[in-house]
Design an enzyme around this catalytic site. Structure first.
Site, short mmCIF file in Angstrom:
data_model
loop_
_atom_site.label_atom_id
_atom_site.label_comp_id
_atom_site.label_asym_id
_atom_site.label_seq_id
_atom_site.Cartn_x
_atom_site.Cartn_y
_atom_site.Cartn_z
N CYS A 269 -13.93 -45.96 -42.36
CA CYS A 269 -15.23 -45.96 -41.69
C CYS A 269 -16.32 -45.46 -42.64
O CYS A 269 -17.21 -46.19 -43.04
CB CYS A 269 -15.22 -45.02 -40.49
SG CYS A 269 -13.89 -45.26 -39.37
N1 SAJ Z 1 -14.78 -35.59 -46.08
C1 SAJ Z 1 -15.24 -34.70 -47.02
N2 SAJ Z 1 -15.94 -33.62 -46.60
C2 SAJ Z 1 -16.20 -33.39 -45.28
C3 SAJ Z 1 -15.72 -34.32 -44.33
C4 SAJ Z 1 -15.00 -35.41 -44.76
O1 SAJ Z 1 -15.03 -34.86 -48.23
O2 SAJ Z 1 -16.83 -32.39 -44.96
C5 SAJ Z 1 -14.05 -36.78 -46.52
C6 SAJ Z 1 -12.66 -36.86 -45.95
O3 SAJ Z 1 -11.76 -36.21 -46.81
C7 SAJ Z 1 -12.43 -38.37 -45.92
C8 SAJ Z 1 -13.80 -38.94 -45.66
O4 SAJ Z 1 -14.73 -37.92 -46.03
O5 SAJ Z 1 -11.98 -38.83 -47.18
C9 SAJ Z 1 -14.03 -39.34 -44.20
O6 SAJ Z 1 -13.65 -38.24 -43.43
P1 SAJ Z 1 -14.08 -38.08 -41.88
O7 SAJ Z 1 -13.84 -36.63 -41.51
O8 SAJ Z 1 -15.40 -38.63 -41.62
O9 SAJ Z 1 -12.94 -38.88 -41.13
P2 SAJ Z 1 -12.88 -40.40 -40.70
O10 SAJ Z 1 -13.18 -41.33 -41.80
O11 SAJ Z 1 -11.57 -40.53 -40.00
O12 SAJ Z 1 -14.06 -40.54 -39.66
C10 SAJ Z 1 -13.77 -40.65 -38.31
C11 SAJ Z 1 -15.05 -41.12 -37.69
N3 SAJ Z 1 -14.73 -41.57 -36.36
C12 SAJ Z 1 -15.13 -42.81 -35.99
O13 SAJ Z 1 -15.74 -43.54 -36.73
C13 SAJ Z 1 -14.82 -43.20 -34.62
C14 SAJ Z 1 -16.08 -40.03 -37.67
O14 SAJ Z 1 -17.19 -40.44 -36.87
C15 SAJ Z 1 -15.51 -38.76 -37.12
O15 SAJ Z 1 -16.51 -37.76 -37.14
C16 SAJ Z 1 -14.34 -38.35 -37.99
O16 SAJ Z 1 -13.35 -39.39 -37.83
C17 SAJ Z 1 -13.74 -37.02 -37.56
O17 SAJ Z 1 -14.54 -36.14 -37.15
O18 SAJ Z 1 -12.52 -36.88 -37.71
#
Ligand code: SAJ
Length: 432
Positions: A269
């Site tokens: 995403c």
């Molecule tokens: N990441 C960082 N630093 C952070 C947060 C994330 O480096 O502070 C990285 C993660 O390691 C990963 C990437 O960013 O590689 C994305 O991480 P994410 O926490 O956004 O997880 P996703 O990609 O699974 O995003 C999903 C999204 N959900 C949907 O699209 C329905 C997002 O909106 C959610 O907020 C997120 O899950 C969640 O909170 O788990």
């Protein structure tokens, strides 16, 4: 044409097109609430597994599939069955092409598959994350090919998926659902449908607003992650620990939201969705430089981490070439078994290009799965973490819970920590 009535009486047949980590939980929640559900998917293996009461999604137990089947769930690869559906919810991937442009293959393919069977009184809802205008400009013309007119004979709506697998606090029924349509009947039907199974529905004035809301949600994350990644680079050069800085800033009880730096940006995403918007914006001759720049920052992180690794080796009188490095964490984020777009793959490629012999350890991913972009690693096995001492360095790329970090600190010769696992300075630990 009593679509709304059929929905309210739960006589409506709900079709879910795309039975992945979004579509399957959605089908389950409608089946659990008394609707007859037809699951449409091009993947015969998925359909066979579901018919056999088996789940292929970690966080959905087989018992849930058996319950769906008992409630009359009909998984099929026969798309003519969409004619039997009053509502068809499309939950298919919206990736990027190799040129980082929207890849609408699955959305267009899904619409073309059901177009011959579109009938009066149906509503088709797109849930996949996409640029504003997709429902109206891409779906509508395809579904009107049979001569019926959208928002007159059949109806269209957009309602972004917000599935977050393994989220301990929220599940499909409790995550508020934004719903947008471009005519009152479509809006009434879509809102009634989702409101019958999801606790809170948030109607908005059009499909474009609903499409844009989802893009904002994920772009918000991408740009804030880029911000802390950039600060990591700046503060590292200034000799300041960025994780301590973020901890301190996060004590502000309002107006701040914690994000933490990492080795890049992974998942299906966040690295992708912002580029759907920037691509569409160019059509209107507006340029979202801020979002593009955030993408550049996030994309540059794996190379920056490898640079820091080179520095750490040279400070110890070593070069990278011929060394052995264990990457810890293949999954794109902690505590998931999903490696899609994981920055660990980029680190792996960059280190091998420097002549490093790379292995990986990931308690969630015992064998590297097949993937389009990184097929060269498929089949490699996860090395037990207690062999960490055999490597010249361990590079922490994903900080899964449950890894014995204390043991790792004792065993490893050098640790490159991209996740702030080790907060107190240690001569073996280099932050990257
Ligand atoms: N990441 C960082 N630093 C952070 C947060 C994330 O480096 O502070 C990285 C993660 O390691 C990963 C990437 O960013 O590689 C994305 O991480 P994410 O926490 O956004 O997880 P996703 O990609 O699974 O995003 C999903 C999204 N959900 C949907 O699209 C329905 C997002 O909106 C959610 O907020 C997120 O899950 C969640 O909170 O788990």
């Amino acid at each position: 044409m009593d679509l709304v009535g059929r929905i309210r009486r739960k006589d409506a047949v709900v079709g879910v097109l795309g039975l992945g980590y979004v579509g399957l939980p959605l089908a389950a929640v409608f089946a659990r609430n008394g609707y007859r559900v037809i699951g449409l998917d091009v993947d015969g293996e998925k359909v066979a597994a579901l018919k056999a009461g088996k789940s292929y999604i970690k966080h959905i137990p087989g018992s849930a599939i058996a319950a769906m089947n008992a409630a009359g769930f009909e998984p099929t690869t026969d798309f003519s069955r969409s004619a039997a559906c009053d509502a068809i919810l499309i939950c298919v991937p919206t990736p990027l092409t190799a040129n980082r442009e929207p890849d609408m293959t699955y959305v267009v393919g899904s619409c073309e598959a059901i177009a011959p069977y579109v009938r009066a009184g149906q509503i088709v809802v797109l849930e996949s994350t996409t640029y504003p205008g997709t429902t109206d400009e891409v779906m509508r013309p395809i579904l009107e090919r049979g001569g019926l007119v959208a928002d007159r004979d059949f109806f269209l709506a957009f309602s972004p998926e917000r599935e977050d697998p393994n989220n301990p606090d929220f599940e499909t029924a409790t995550i508020p659902k934004v719903v947008g349509a471009d005519c009152p009947v479509a809006a009434e039907a879509a809102v009634a449908l989702y409101a019958s199974v999801i606790r809170r529905v948030v109607p908005v004035s059009s499909t474009r607003v609903a499409e844009a809301a989802k893009i904002l949600e994920n772009t918000f994350r991408a740009v804030n992650i880029a911000l802390v990644n950039e600060l990591k680079v700046v503060f590292t050069r200034m000799g300041i620990d960025v994780w301590e800085v973020i901890d301190a800033a996060a004590t502000k009880p309002f107006g701040f939201m914690r994000f933490t730096p990492g080795p890049g940006l992974g998942g299906h995403c966040i690295p992708i969705d912002p580029f759907y918007l920037t691509w569409k914006a160019r059509e209107y001759e507006v340029f979202s430089r801020f979002i593009e720049t955030a993408g550049e920052v996030n994309t540059s992180m794996p190379a920056w981490v490898v640079g820091r690794t080179m520095e750490a080796f040279s400070q110890r009188g070593r070069g990278l070439r011929g060394s052995r490095i264990l990457l810890v964490g293949l999954a794109y984020k902690k505590n998931v078994d999903d490696a899609r777009e994981s920055p660990t793959y980029k680190l792996w490629e960059l280190l091998e290009r420097q002549g490093v012999e790379v292995s990986y350890h990931d308690p969630w991913i015992p064998v590297v799965p097949k993937s389009r972009e990184h097929g060269q690693f498929a089949g490699r096995g996860s090395v037990p973490i207690d062999r960490a001492g055999e490597f010249d360095a361990v590079l922490i790329s994903t900080d899964h819970d449950g890894v014995d970090w204390k043991r790792l600190l004792a065993d490893a010769r050098l640790i490159i920590d991209t996740r702030g696992v080790f907060r107190t300075p240690h001569e073996k630990v280099v932050k990257a």
